[in-house]
Design a protein around this motif. Structure first.
Motif, mmCIF file in Angstrom:
data_model
loop_
_atom_site.group_PDB
_atom_site.id
_atom_site.type_symbol
_atom_site.label_atom_id
_atom_site.label_comp_id
_atom_site.label_asym_id
_atom_site.label_seq_id
_atom_site.Cartn_x
_atom_site.Cartn_y
_atom_site.Cartn_z
ATOM 1 N N ARG A 127 68.961 34.608 52.224
ATOM 2 C CA ARG A 127 67.634 33.983 52.126
ATOM 3 C C ARG A 127 67.275 33.893 50.648
ATOM 4 N NH1 ARG A 127 64.544 37.628 54.548
ATOM 5 N NH2 ARG A 127 64.894 36.774 56.628
ATOM 6 N N PHE A 128 66.817 32.724 50.216
ATOM 7 C CA PHE A 128 66.505 32.543 48.796
ATOM 8 C C PHE A 128 65.311 31.615 48.621
ATOM 9 C CE2 PHE A 128 69.651 29.361 49.956
ATOM 10 C CZ PHE A 128 69.173 28.196 49.382
ATOM 11 N N LEU A 129 64.734 31.675 47.432
ATOM 12 C CA LEU A 129 63.623 30.798 47.060
ATOM 13 C C LEU A 129 64.173 29.685 46.177
ATOM 14 C CD1 LEU A 129 60.053 31.829 45.967
ATOM 15 C CD2 LEU A 129 61.302 30.133 44.634
ATOM 16 N N GLN A 130 63.881 28.454 46.558
ATOM 17 C CA GLN A 130 64.335 27.283 45.786
ATOM 18 C C GLN A 130 63.161 26.645 45.063
ATOM 19 O OE1 GLN A 130 66.294 24.160 48.086
ATOM 20 N NE2 GLN A 130 65.710 22.614 46.583
ATOM 21 N N THR A 131 63.357 26.392 43.772
ATOM 22 C CA THR A 131 62.339 25.727 42.969
ATOM 23 C C THR A 131 63.037 24.924 41.876
ATOM 24 O OG1 THR A 131 60.390 26.107 41.552
ATOM 25 C CG2 THR A 131 62.102 27.779 41.506
ATOM 26 N N SER A 132 62.274 24.133 41.152
ATOM 27 C CA SER A 132 62.862 23.319 40.077
ATOM 28 C C SER A 132 61.765 22.736 39.201
ATOM 29 C CB SER A 132 63.711 22.175 40.651
ATOM 30 O OG SER A 132 62.884 21.173 41.226
ATOM 31 N N ASP A 133 62.170 22.116 38.114
ATOM 32 C CA ASP A 133 61.292 21.299 37.279
ATOM 33 C C ASP A 133 60.025 22.024 36.852
ATOM 34 O OD1 ASP A 133 62.617 18.416 37.377
ATOM 35 O OD2 ASP A 133 62.739 19.244 39.384
ATOM 36 N N TRP A 134 60.216 23.243 36.349
ATOM 37 C CA TRP A 134 59.072 23.967 35.808
ATOM 38 C C TRP A 134 58.567 23.274 34.547
ATOM 39 C CZ3 TRP A 134 60.856 29.817 35.914
ATOM 40 C CH2 TRP A 134 61.073 30.207 37.246
ATOM 41 N N GLN A 135 59.472 22.771 33.745
ATOM 42 C CA GLN A 135 59.151 22.077 32.497
ATOM 43 C C GLN A 135 58.076 22.823 31.696
ATOM 44 O OE1 GLN A 135 60.066 17.797 34.490
ATOM 45 N NE2 GLN A 135 58.984 17.714 32.571
ATOM 46 N N LEU A 136 58.345 24.100 31.509
ATOM 47 C CA LEU A 136 57.418 24.941 30.754
ATOM 48 C C LEU A 136 57.237 24.387 29.347
ATOM 49 C CD1 LEU A 136 58.858 28.401 31.856
ATOM 50 C CD2 LEU A 136 56.901 27.172 32.837
ATOM 51 N N VAL A 144 66.575 33.857 43.597
ATOM 52 C CA VAL A 144 65.786 32.652 43.316
ATOM 53 C C VAL A 144 66.669 31.696 42.533
ATOM 54 C CG1 VAL A 144 63.808 31.701 42.035
ATOM 55 C CG2 VAL A 144 63.571 33.859 43.298
ATOM 56 N N VAL A 145 66.623 30.394 42.879
ATOM 57 C CA VAL A 145 67.346 29.387 42.097
ATOM 58 C C VAL A 145 66.345 28.373 41.542
ATOM 59 C CG1 VAL A 145 69.570 29.594 43.277
ATOM 60 C CG2 VAL A 145 67.830 28.021 44.192
ATOM 61 N N VAL A 146 66.538 28.014 40.277
ATOM 62 C CA VAL A 146 65.733 26.986 39.622
ATOM 63 C C VAL A 146 66.666 25.808 39.338
ATOM 64 C CG1 VAL A 146 64.108 26.436 37.788
ATOM 65 C CG2 VAL A 146 64.362 28.807 38.559
ATOM 66 N N ALA A 147 66.475 24.703 40.052
ATOM 67 C CA ALA A 147 67.419 23.578 40.022
ATOM 68 C C ALA A 147 67.161 22.634 38.850
ATOM 69 C CB ALA A 147 67.373 22.817 41.341
ATOM 70 N N GLY A 148 67.175 23.188 37.637
ATOM 71 C CA GLY A 148 67.094 22.355 36.444
ATOM 72 C C GLY A 148 65.717 22.204 35.853
ATOM 73 N N ASP A 149 65.702 21.900 34.548
ATOM 74 C CA ASP A 149 64.476 21.652 33.780
ATOM 75 C C ASP A 149 63.508 22.830 33.839
ATOM 76 O OD1 ASP A 149 65.565 19.246 33.157
ATOM 77 O OD2 ASP A 149 64.140 18.012 34.268
ATOM 78 N N VAL A 150 64.013 23.989 33.493
ATOM 79 C CA VAL A 150 63.139 25.160 33.373
ATOM 80 C C VAL A 150 62.135 24.923 32.252
ATOM 81 C CG1 VAL A 150 63.049 27.640 32.922
ATOM 82 C CG2 VAL A 150 65.000 26.658 34.168
#
Length: 380
Positions: free
Chosen positions: A5-14, A52-58
């Motif tokens: 089980r994991f959390l998927q997110t992306s495009d934080w563009q901090l 947790v995975v961040v699918a690019g553009d942190v």
């Protein structure tokens, strides 16, 4: 049977800035993007996520302020599980990579892993991430296909993590960086992989027929055209084919389009009521596009309504391309101004100009509305 089980997110563009935000609102918008990481940490703990995975553009770019890096790393250190960061087109692993700066290297917590090489990363026994990082802002080829190359179905639970637009969504059929959906679906069908986590699109979206290819979207809204921003996904899957996806809200900002027709006092009252219902105002940006024909008194009232909105909202601006307001000016209303001398003569001249067309007429109508309000005709 391996399961995860994991959390998927992306495009934080901090570090992202929005031109329509005043400095004080931009500061809150910047802080909200860090707050979203804290919210994700809470969700990862609540759902007992394995990672947790961040699918690019942190990050918004590789040229980012050290303050942004430090605050992001401090927030990531609170995650109750490992976090895997995939470099995207905004923050690729080029010679100027943010991931190679002294600040990032010094501040990166132990639970954070940057996926620098394409291919498999072992997460735990029987579980792998297939990473497709960007090494440059201009890639030649399907990075997801490269990450999949050589993989076979062997009982390992695999997540394909990539960043980019899939071919069925791309407006440019000649884009060499497109991700080919059919190849992903075939790999899913053969159970070579069990889920595809994508970044680049800022709205949550499932693509394809398998229900296993997902864009999570950005955790905070970035534009007015996003359908389902401000969310992350909780994904559960296993080697036997089990698969569930659940969305969770983490964003607190809203970008709202108000395209309304206003002709009467009742229309203005409805608009005022609608604006008052947008909460929280200090985290809401409103773009108005109003059409219709108003009397001078109603135009003055509209300007006061919008002036109050300007003070309350994080941002409020006119969508000029879709704005089309006409003003009816009659002698009775001019007489209601109750001004004499030079002011009366100026009002008459403005009325004549306002009856025309073009930029000068618009300025004249605005000037008359302001004069009407200053003379006490507008709503207080």
């Amino acid at each position: 049977m391996a399961s995860v089980r994991f959390l998927q997110t992306s495009d934080w563009q901090l570090g992202m800035t929005r031109h329509f935000l005043r400095p004080e609102a931009q500061a809150r918008y910047t802080a909200a993007r860090i707050d979203a990481i804290h919210a994700m940490a809470g969700l990862a703990g609540k759902h007992a996520c394995d990672f947790v995975v961040v699918a690019g553009d942190v990050f918004e770019s590789n040229l980012i302020a050290s303050q942004t890096i430090r605050r992001a790393m401090q927030a990531l250190a609170e995650m109750p599980c490992p976090v895997y960061l995939l470099p995207g087109n905004h923050d690729p692993l080029d010679a100027a990579s943010v991931y190679d700066t002294d600040t990032f290297t010094a501040c990166c917590p132990e639970n954070v892993v940057v996926l620098r090489q394409p291919g498999p990363y072992v997460v735990s026994a029987g579980v792998e991430i297939l990473a497709a990082p960007w090494a440059t802002k201009n890639v030649l080829g399907d990075l997801a296909a490269r990450a999949l190359s050589g993989c076979e179905a062997d009982g390992t639970v695999r997540l394909l993590l990539a960043h980019g637009i899939v071919d069925v969504l791309s407006p440019d059929p000649n884009d060499v960086s497109m991700l080919h959906l059919e190849a992903m679906e075939q790999a899913l069908g053969k159970r070579i992989i069990h889920h595809v986590a994508l970044g680049d699109r800022h709205s949550r979206l499932s693509v394809g027929v398998s229900g296993r290819v997902w864009y999570s979207g950005s955790p905070e809204v970035t534009s007015f055209v996003e359908d389902a921003p401000g969310e992350v996904l909780i994904v559960e899957m296993d080697s036997a084919g089990g698969h569930t996806v659940q969305s969770e809200q983490v964003g607190t900002w809203s970008f709202v389009d108000l395209r309304r027709h206003v002709d009467t006092s009742a229309d203005l009252e409805a608009l005022q009521h609608e604006l008052a219902g947008l909460r929280p105002a200090d985290r809401t940006v409103v773009r108005t596009a109003l059409t219709g024909t108003l009397r001078l008194a109603d135009k003055a009232r509209l300007e006061q309504i919008l002036a109050e909105a300007d003070d309350l909202f994080a941002g409020r601006f006119t969508w000029d391309r879709h704005e089309d307001l006409a003003v009816i000016i009659d002698e009775a209303e001019l007489g209601d101004l109750g001004v004499g001398g030079f002011a009366s003569q100026a009002a008459q001249e403005l009325a004549e100009l306002a009856a025309g067309s073009g930029e000068q007429a618009v300025c004249a109508r605005d000037a008359l509305s302001l004069l009407y309000r200053l003379a006490g005709g507008g709503v207080r």
